[in-house]
Each structure stands twice: as structure tokens, then as C-alpha cells.
Design a protein around this motif. Structure first.
Motif, PDB file in Angstrom:
ATOM      1  N   GLU A  94     -24.196 -16.923  80.737  1.00  0.00           N
ATOM      2  CA  GLU A  94     -25.506 -16.289  80.627  1.00  0.00           C
ATOM      3  C   GLU A  94     -25.577 -15.050  81.512  1.00  0.00           C
ATOM      4  O   GLU A  94     -26.193 -14.047  81.137  1.00  0.00           O
ATOM      5  N   ASN A 181     -40.569 -11.871  73.703  1.00  0.00           N
ATOM      6  CA  ASN A 181     -40.467 -13.180  73.053  1.00  0.00           C
ATOM      7  C   ASN A 181     -39.523 -13.120  71.853  1.00  0.00           C
ATOM      8  O   ASN A 181     -38.719 -14.031  71.628  1.00  0.00           O
ATOM      9  N   ILE A 184     -35.873 -12.922  73.142  1.00  0.00           N
ATOM     10  CA  ILE A 184     -35.401 -14.207  73.657  1.00  0.00           C
ATOM     11  C   ILE A 184     -35.140 -15.173  72.504  1.00  0.00           C
ATOM     12  O   ILE A 184     -34.126 -15.871  72.459  1.00  0.00           O
ATOM     13  N   GLU A 185     -36.056 -15.184  71.539  1.00  0.00           N
ATOM     14  CA  GLU A 185     -35.927 -16.097  70.402  1.00  0.00           C
ATOM     15  C   GLU A 185     -34.698 -15.786  69.560  1.00  0.00           C
ATOM     16  O   GLU A 185     -34.044 -16.689  69.036  1.00  0.00           O
ATOM     17  N   GLY A 187     -31.927 -14.242  70.636  1.00  0.00           N
ATOM     18  CA  GLY A 187     -30.689 -14.230  71.393  1.00  0.00           C
ATOM     19  C   GLY A 187     -30.245 -12.881  71.914  1.00  0.00           C
ATOM     20  O   GLY A 187     -29.112 -12.750  72.387  1.00  0.00           O
ATOM     21  N   PRO A 190     -30.721 -13.651  77.349  1.00  0.00           N
ATOM     22  CA  PRO A 190     -30.558 -15.092  77.584  1.00  0.00           C
ATOM     23  C   PRO A 190     -31.870 -15.862  77.494  1.00  0.00           C
ATOM     24  O   PRO A 190     -32.940 -15.347  77.847  1.00  0.00           O
ATOM     25  N   GLU A 191     -31.778 -17.111  77.033  1.00  0.00           N
ATOM     26  CA  GLU A 191     -32.961 -17.954  76.902  1.00  0.00           C
ATOM     27  C   GLU A 191     -33.630 -18.215  78.238  1.00  0.00           C
ATOM     28  O   GLU A 191     -34.836 -18.495  78.303  1.00  0.00           O
ATOM     29  N   THR A 192     -32.846 -18.144  79.309  1.00  0.00           N
ATOM     30  CA  THR A 192     -33.401 -18.418  80.636  1.00  0.00           C
ATOM     31  C   THR A 192     -34.174 -17.223  81.205  1.00  0.00           C
ATOM     32  O   THR A 192     -34.776 -17.343  82.272  1.00  0.00           O
ATOM     33  N   ASN A 195     -40.054 -13.937  80.609  1.00  0.00           N
ATOM     34  CA  ASN A 195     -40.749 -12.809  79.990  1.00  0.00           C
ATOM     35  C   ASN A 195     -41.569 -12.104  81.067  1.00  0.00           C
ATOM     36  O   ASN A 195     -42.543 -12.669  81.576  1.00  0.00           O
TER      37      ASN A 195
END
Length: 421
Positions: A94, A181, A184-185, A187, A190-192, A195
Motif C-alpha cells: 500500500e 470517495n 478510493i472505491e 482503487g 489505497p483503501e486505507t 478522505n
């Protein structure tokens, strides 16, 4: 593989050797310190990603140095990272992805292309682009890595814009939050990633209530007629006059008939700006005096036209597909007129109503209806409101409910603009 009890005293005793040496903590598996031949030290975590096992290659991730993190803080950071691993995370991957992450400009472009254009109305997508371009989001944050922007950066930008335009500041932050958003959704980051636009406290927004008085409507009508015929005179500051200034006989601004028609239609119908600028001739039913708008802020909409509005439409020359003919009228790539900013600024200055926004013409339509005794449900229907609460803003202007509608409202506006004639 030396194992030690990592602490302040133990790491102070570590001596550099001919090769880099790794020392592992006896209490927290995977946490350790690296010592190079030069004497430099760095904290690290070591783990096997995924389900683990000897068939999976180990990954080692540096988390700081003794100069920046005490042994206690380094251990806490290592515990958090190793906890992510147990939950299926891969902190090293990540981090690498974050370093390759898109810039803020990249995620704004992707949000408009992948979300706004396919899923929103054209006017809404255009508005998003305006918020990104004209509210300093791109100039201030655009070049930064999307993962490097923090909440404090966004809060500072929000305050800066809000000093002069509180509503715009709020809309811009909401739009930026949506872009993050989306990234992140999908990709892109990183999802971590947190925002940075989430949790920003928005400014309180007072509903704007600015209605034109009968006297102001008369001045507006006079300015429109003057602009269409002889033109509106420029107000020149003679103390600052340039040698390139226009000659006195040329100091006039002509208002083209389509811009004047658009302003009158806004007044006579209570429509929104884009509903008029995007209006096509194919959406006008002359026989029944109706507009059938395929898209509006509230979806499909039927507009009941008043006699003054019908008169404008029936006398306006038809050039191309749009009622308010743009510069590209009749061309293959014809697109609707972008705005009325220049003619509206000239008209309102001449009328002495420089605090009036173009959307206030819609408010004035509702206020005249309420003040004439029309019921709020009728006004709401004419304005295309889907919620009764939206029309309730005009309740304090109303006198007694009645059954008069569009002709009465627009007729009174037309009379006022004609000086009561």
C-alpha cells in the motif's frame, strides 16, 4: 538472527559491523531495528503477506529511525501495521501504491470522466468542473499527490474560499469529497487513505431572499429595451481614461435579442437558467402553450407558459435547435449558450440592481405569485417544486389563496417592466 529486548539502552549499545545487521525484538515478532556499517539505524517490520507460510516471500518495511521515533512509539507503529497484516492487509504494498498514486488533478479528471459525465446531467457535470477549476482546488492542491493531502489542507482552502463565497466553498468541498470517495472505491489510491475532505464543518447557509420590487422591475424593463435598441452607455472614469478607450460615440453595449429574450423568459416562467439556455425548439408545444423539459433539477418537467412568454417564443427567430441561439447555432457541433454573465452584468448595472443574481429572477416570479394571492401549491407547480417545503419560502409574501396562475404573474411583471403601460 540476533534477538534482543528493544529499548533505549539496548539500541544505544548496538555497534555497526562490516555488513548491515538486523536485530529482532524478543516481545513483538516481526519488529526490529537495522544497523548499517555507517552506524545509521532504522526501525522496521517484517511479515509474510496474505495467508503467510514459508511459501510466501517476506516483506520488510521501514517505519522510521530512532531520531524520529522513540522505541515505544516505533513499537506502537509496528503493532498497528502487523495488525493490518493479520486482517489481510499488505502495508508495504500500500505504501508503494501511495507513492505511485495519482495527483489531485488526476482524481478530479477521473471523477468527472468516469462519474459525472456518465451519471449526472450535463449542467451538473459542468458545475463540478467549475468548482474544481474556479475555486482554487486545482491551483492549490491539483499538483499534489492525492495521498499527501491532509484534512488541514482542505480546511484551509475551505476557509479561504468561504471568506467571500460561503456557499461556493461548501459546494467545492462536497465535490472534492466525492472525487476522493470515487478514487478510493476504484482503487486509484489505497483503501486505507483517509478522505481529507471528510469531516470538514461546512459554513451555515442562509437561504437567499431577494425579490425585485415593482420599481426595480420597471427599471429592468427600461434597461432591456435600451440595451436592445440604442445600447447601454458605458460609465467611464475620466480620471483613469486610457488612450485606447473607445470614442464617446462608441461607448455603448448592445444586448442581443436572444440574451434579452432569455432574461425575459426567466422572469415570465420562473425557470432556472440552464432550463432556458438548454431549451430546444422541439420542446416547445406552441399549440398548448407548454414546455416539455426532458431534464431539470427535479427530473422531467412541464412548464405552463404565460401569454408574455408565448409572445416571446412566437416572435423569436429560429436559428438552429436552441431557443436561445448560441454562437454555434445551426452548426453541426451546436451546443447551448454557456451563460448570460456579460449582458446580465450590463443590464443590472444600468437598472441599479447590482446585488441581484440571475437566479433571483426565479425567486421574483414566486414572490409576485404569492403576493398576488395565488396558493402555494399552484406556485410550486409552476416552479416545478417537488417538495412543499421549497415553496414555503414564499409563504410570508402570500395574502389569500386563489386560483390565478401563470398569466397573472407574468402579466404583472410585464406591466411593471413596461412602466405600467
Amino acid at each position: 538472527m540476533p534477538i534482543i529486548k528493544i529499548g533505549r539502552r539496548s539500541i544505544a549499545k548496538l555497534e555497526p559491523g562490516e555488513k548491515p545487521a538486523l536485530y529482532y525484538d524478543e516481545d513483538l515478532a516481526g519488529f526490529g531495528i537495522k544497523v548499517t556499517p555507517s552506524g545509521a539505524q532504522s526501525w522496521f517490520v517484517e511479515y509474510r503477506p496474505g495467508e503467510g507460510g514459508r511459501g510466501v516471500t517476506k516483506r520488510r518495511m521501514v517505519i522510521g529511525t530512532p531520531a524520529t521515533l522513540t522505541p515505544e512509539k516505533a513499537r506502537e507503529a509496528a503493532e498497528r501495521l502487523l495488525a493490518q497484516v493479520k486482517l489481510g492487509g499488505d502495508p508495504a504494498a500500500e505504501r508503494a501504491k501511495a507513492r505511485r498514486a495519482d495527483t489531485v488533478n488526476d482524481i478530479l479528471d477521473a471523477y468527472i470522466k468516469e462519474h459525472a459525465v456518465p451519471h449526472l446531467k450535463e449542467s451538473s457535470a459542468d458545475l463540478l468542473a467549475i468548482y474544481f477549476d474556479n475555486t482554487h482546488i486545482r491551483p492549490v492542491l491539483g499538483h499534489k499527490k492525492s495521498t499527501s493531502v491532509v484534512k488541514a489542507d482542505v480546511a484551509s482552502l475551505h476557509r479561504t474560499i468561504g471568506r467571500t463565497h460561503a456557499v461556493t466553498a461548501n459546494r467545492a468541498i462536497v465535490a472534492l469529497k466525492g472525487a476522493y470517495n470515487h478514487a478510493i472505491e476504484h482503487g486509484s489510491i489505497p483503501e486505507t487513505t483517509k478522505n481529507p475532505a471528510a469531516g470538514i464543518k461546512l459554513f451555515e447557509e442562509e437561504p437567499r431572499e431577494r425579490y425585485l420590487t415593482e420599481e426595480e422591475l420597471q427599471r429592468l424593463g427600461d434597461a432591456l429595451r435600451e440595451g436592445e435598441t440604442v445600447g447601454l452607455p458605458h460609465v467611464i472614469d475620466e480620471t483613469k481614461q486610457s488612450k485606447h478607450a473607445r470614442k464617446p460615440e462608441n461607448r455603448f453595449t448592445k444586448i442581443d435579442q436572444y440574451a434579452a429574450a432569455a432574461i425575459r423568459l426567466l422572469l415570465f416562467t420562473g425557470c432556472r437558467l440552464r432550463e432556458i439556455l438548454n431549451l430546444r425548439w422541439s420542446e416547445y408545444d406552441a399549440g398548448r402553450g407548454l414546455l416539455f423539459l426532458p431534464t431539470s433539477k427535479t427530473g422531467r418537467k412541464t412548464v405552463v407558459l404565460s401569454a408574455p412568454a408565448i409572445a416571446i417564443l412566437d416572435t423569436l427567430p429560429r436559428i438552429g435547435g436552441y431557443v436561445i441561439a448560441p454562437e454555434s447555432a445551426g452548426q453541426k457541433n451546436e451546443h447551448p449558450r454557456h451563460d448570460l454573465n456579460r449582458p446580465w452584468r450590463a443590464i443590472r448595472k444600468r437598472s441599479g440592481i447590482e446585488d441581484v443574481h440571475i437566479h433571483d429572477l426565479r425567486h421574483s416570479f414566486g414572490a409576485v405569485g404569492a403576493g398576488s394571492g395565488l396558493g402555494l401549491p399552484i406556485i410550486g407547480r409552476l416552479l416545478g417544486h417537488t417538495q412543499a417545503a421549497t415553496t414555503a419560502r414564499y409563504s410570508h409574501v402570500a395574502i389569500d389563496p386563489a386560483k390565478r396562475a401563470a398569466d397573472l404573474i407574468a402579466g404583472q411583471i410585464a406591466d411593471a417592466m413596461n412602466g405600467g403601460k
